[in-house]
Design a protein around this motif. Sequence first.
Motif, PDB file in Angstrom:
ATOM      1  N   PHE A 124       0.828  -1.203   0.000  1.00  0.00           N
ATOM      2  CA  PHE A 124       0.000   0.000   0.000  1.00  0.00           C
ATOM      3  C   PHE A 124       0.867   1.260   0.000  1.00  0.00           C
ATOM      4  O   PHE A 124       0.612   2.213  -0.738  1.00  0.00           O
ATOM      5  CB  PHE A 124      -0.950  -0.015   1.207  1.00  0.00           C
ATOM      6  CG  PHE A 124      -1.826   1.187   1.295  1.00  0.00           C
ATOM      7  CD1 PHE A 124      -2.893   1.356   0.419  1.00  0.00           C
ATOM      8  CD2 PHE A 124      -1.604   2.163   2.250  1.00  0.00           C
ATOM      9  CE1 PHE A 124      -3.703   2.471   0.497  1.00  0.00           C
ATOM     10  CE2 PHE A 124      -2.398   3.281   2.333  1.00  0.00           C
ATOM     11  CZ  PHE A 124      -3.467   3.439   1.455  1.00  0.00           C
ATOM     12  N   MET A 125       1.913   1.273   0.835  1.00  0.00           N
ATOM     13  CA  MET A 125       2.816   2.430   0.918  1.00  0.00           C
ATOM     14  C   MET A 125       3.548   2.642  -0.409  1.00  0.00           C
ATOM     15  O   MET A 125       3.705   3.785  -0.866  1.00  0.00           O
ATOM     16  CB  MET A 125       3.815   2.249   2.058  1.00  0.00           C
ATOM     17  CG  MET A 125       3.184   2.243   3.436  1.00  0.00           C
ATOM     18  SD  MET A 125       2.360   3.773   3.832  1.00  0.00           S
ATOM     19  CE  MET A 125       3.757   4.787   4.209  1.00  0.00           C
ATOM     20  N   GLU A 126       4.014   1.555  -1.041  1.00  0.00           N
ATOM     21  CA  GLU A 126       4.686   1.677  -2.333  1.00  0.00           C
ATOM     22  C   GLU A 126       3.736   2.241  -3.389  1.00  0.00           C
ATOM     23  O   GLU A 126       4.127   3.080  -4.212  1.00  0.00           O
ATOM     24  CB  GLU A 126       5.228   0.323  -2.776  1.00  0.00           C
ATOM     25  CG  GLU A 126       6.448  -0.130  -1.987  1.00  0.00           C
ATOM     26  CD  GLU A 126       6.903  -1.552  -2.346  1.00  0.00           C
ATOM     27  OE1 GLU A 126       6.273  -2.182  -3.233  1.00  0.00           O
ATOM     28  OE2 GLU A 126       7.855  -2.010  -1.719  1.00  0.00           O
ATOM     29  N   LYS A 127       2.485   1.812  -3.340  1.00  0.00           N
ATOM     30  CA  LYS A 127       1.487   2.328  -4.283  1.00  0.00           C
ATOM     31  C   LYS A 127       1.276   3.821  -4.078  1.00  0.00           C
ATOM     32  O   LYS A 127       1.214   4.588  -5.037  1.00  0.00           O
ATOM     33  CB  LYS A 127       0.166   1.563  -4.080  1.00  0.00           C
ATOM     34  CG  LYS A 127      -0.940   1.994  -4.994  1.00  0.00           C
ATOM     35  CD  LYS A 127      -2.203   1.221  -4.690  1.00  0.00           C
ATOM     36  CE  LYS A 127      -3.373   1.835  -5.432  1.00  0.00           C
ATOM     37  NZ  LYS A 127      -4.650   1.296  -4.994  1.00  0.00           N
ATOM     38  N   LEU A 128       1.208   4.232  -2.838  1.00  0.00           N
ATOM     39  CA  LEU A 128       1.028   5.660  -2.537  1.00  0.00           C
ATOM     40  C   LEU A 128       2.230   6.471  -3.022  1.00  0.00           C
ATOM     41  O   LEU A 128       2.070   7.575  -3.568  1.00  0.00           O
ATOM     42  CB  LEU A 128       0.836   5.891  -1.035  1.00  0.00           C
ATOM     43  CG  LEU A 128      -0.520   5.591  -0.450  1.00  0.00           C
ATOM     44  CD1 LEU A 128      -0.522   5.814   1.065  1.00  0.00           C
ATOM     45  CD2 LEU A 128      -1.586   6.453  -1.086  1.00  0.00           C
ATOM     46  N   LEU A 129       3.423   5.942  -2.811  1.00  0.00           N
ATOM     47  CA  LEU A 129       4.642   6.637  -3.264  1.00  0.00           C
ATOM     48  C   LEU A 129       4.662   6.776  -4.782  1.00  0.00           C
ATOM     49  O   LEU A 129       5.022   7.839  -5.318  1.00  0.00           O
ATOM     50  CB  LEU A 129       5.897   5.908  -2.797  1.00  0.00           C
ATOM     51  CG  LEU A 129       6.314   6.132  -1.340  1.00  0.00           C
ATOM     52  CD1 LEU A 129       7.451   5.215  -0.957  1.00  0.00           C
ATOM     53  CD2 LEU A 129       6.677   7.580  -1.104  1.00  0.00           C
ATOM     54  N   LYS A 130       4.283   5.740  -5.514  1.00  0.00           N
ATOM     55  CA  LYS A 130       4.250   5.788  -6.977  1.00  0.00           C
ATOM     56  C   LYS A 130       3.246   6.832  -7.452  1.00  0.00           C
ATOM     57  O   LYS A 130       3.505   7.583  -8.393  1.00  0.00           O
ATOM     58  CB  LYS A 130       3.914   4.420  -7.560  1.00  0.00           C
ATOM     59  CG  LYS A 130       5.056   3.444  -7.524  1.00  0.00           C
ATOM     60  CD  LYS A 130       4.635   2.118  -8.123  1.00  0.00           C
ATOM     61  CE  LYS A 130       5.785   1.127  -7.996  1.00  0.00           C
ATOM     62  NZ  LYS A 130       5.417  -0.208  -8.496  1.00  0.00           N
ATOM     63  N   GLU A 131       2.087   6.868  -6.800  1.00  0.00           N
ATOM     64  CA  GLU A 131       1.054   7.842  -7.186  1.00  0.00           C
ATOM     65  C   GLU A 131       1.517   9.267  -6.916  1.00  0.00           C
ATOM     66  O   GLU A 131       1.226  10.188  -7.671  1.00  0.00           O
ATOM     67  CB  GLU A 131      -0.254   7.566  -6.438  1.00  0.00           C
ATOM     68  CG  GLU A 131      -0.971   6.330  -6.894  1.00  0.00           C
ATOM     69  CD  GLU A 131      -2.212   6.021  -6.084  1.00  0.00           C
ATOM     70  OE1 GLU A 131      -2.534   6.787  -5.134  1.00  0.00           O
ATOM     71  OE2 GLU A 131      -2.855   4.998  -6.358  1.00  0.00           O
ATOM     72  N   LYS A 132       2.245   9.454  -5.829  1.00  0.00           N
ATOM     73  CA  LYS A 132       2.725  10.780  -5.466  1.00  0.00           C
ATOM     74  C   LYS A 132       3.784  11.267  -6.456  1.00  0.00           C
ATOM     75  O   LYS A 132       3.859  12.444  -6.772  1.00  0.00           O
ATOM     76  CB  LYS A 132       3.270  10.760  -4.039  1.00  0.00           C
ATOM     77  CG  LYS A 132       3.529  12.122  -3.486  1.00  0.00           C
ATOM     78  CD  LYS A 132       3.863  12.037  -2.020  1.00  0.00           C
ATOM     79  CE  LYS A 132       4.020  13.437  -1.471  1.00  0.00           C
ATOM     80  NZ  LYS A 132       4.296  13.437  -0.069  1.00  0.00           N
ATOM     81  N   LYS A 133       4.632  10.361  -6.956  1.00  0.00           N
ATOM     82  CA  LYS A 133       5.695  10.713  -7.899  1.00  0.00           C
ATOM     83  C   LYS A 133       5.106  11.073  -9.254  1.00  0.00           C
ATOM     84  O   LYS A 133       5.681  11.839 -10.011  1.00  0.00           O
ATOM     85  CB  LYS A 133       6.693   9.569  -8.060  1.00  0.00           C
ATOM     86  CG  LYS A 133       7.588   9.414  -6.844  1.00  0.00           C
ATOM     87  CD  LYS A 133       8.610   8.313  -7.071  1.00  0.00           C
ATOM     88  CE  LYS A 133       9.475   8.149  -5.841  1.00  0.00           C
ATOM     89  NZ  LYS A 133      10.474   7.114  -6.000  1.00  0.00           N
ATOM     90  N   GLU A 134       3.957  10.504  -9.610  1.00  0.00           N
ATOM     91  CA  GLU A 134       3.366  10.744 -10.939  1.00  0.00           C
ATOM     92  C   GLU A 134       2.688  12.046 -10.996  1.00  0.00           C
ATOM     93  O   GLU A 134       2.436  12.948 -10.615  1.00  0.00           O
ATOM     94  CB  GLU A 134       2.381   9.632 -11.281  1.00  0.00           C
ATOM     95  CG  GLU A 134       3.046   8.313 -11.458  1.00  0.00           C
ATOM     96  CD  GLU A 134       2.036   7.209 -11.704  1.00  0.00           C
ATOM     97  OE1 GLU A 134       0.821   7.431 -11.590  1.00  0.00           O
ATOM     98  OE2 GLU A 134       2.468   6.107 -11.992  1.00  0.00           O
TER      99      GLU A 134
END
Length: 134
Positions: A124-134
Amino acid sequence: MTTSAKSNHIGRKISRIRELKDMKQEALALAMGTNQQAISIIENSDTIDYEKLKEVARALGVSIEAIENFSDEAVFNIISNTVNNHDSASSNSIFQYQPTFNPLDKVIELYERLVQVEKDKNVFMEKLLKEKKE
């Protein structure tokens, strides 16, 4: 000097039973459809009529005989015997307890659930980080 005469103050017995049931005079009055002052008068009375005693017994959830034969000594004896019997029974049951499951299996199961929760949290945290970078 000791007195062997047993107190038969019915009002005091009613008061003690009420207190043992953790009930206030107001609660007993409500159960009887009267007021607290009437209960105070009953509890200060040496005797009360049978119909009133029957009403009090019903409100307290005890029999008339329980009120008439009530004594603090009997209560203490019952409590003492119950506590002593319970203590020895519970200490013996600790050594005789046999679970129907393997406790180690339960520990492993809980550990596996904890690990899975941590893995899910990381995803979940990795998904949030990817979304934030995009």
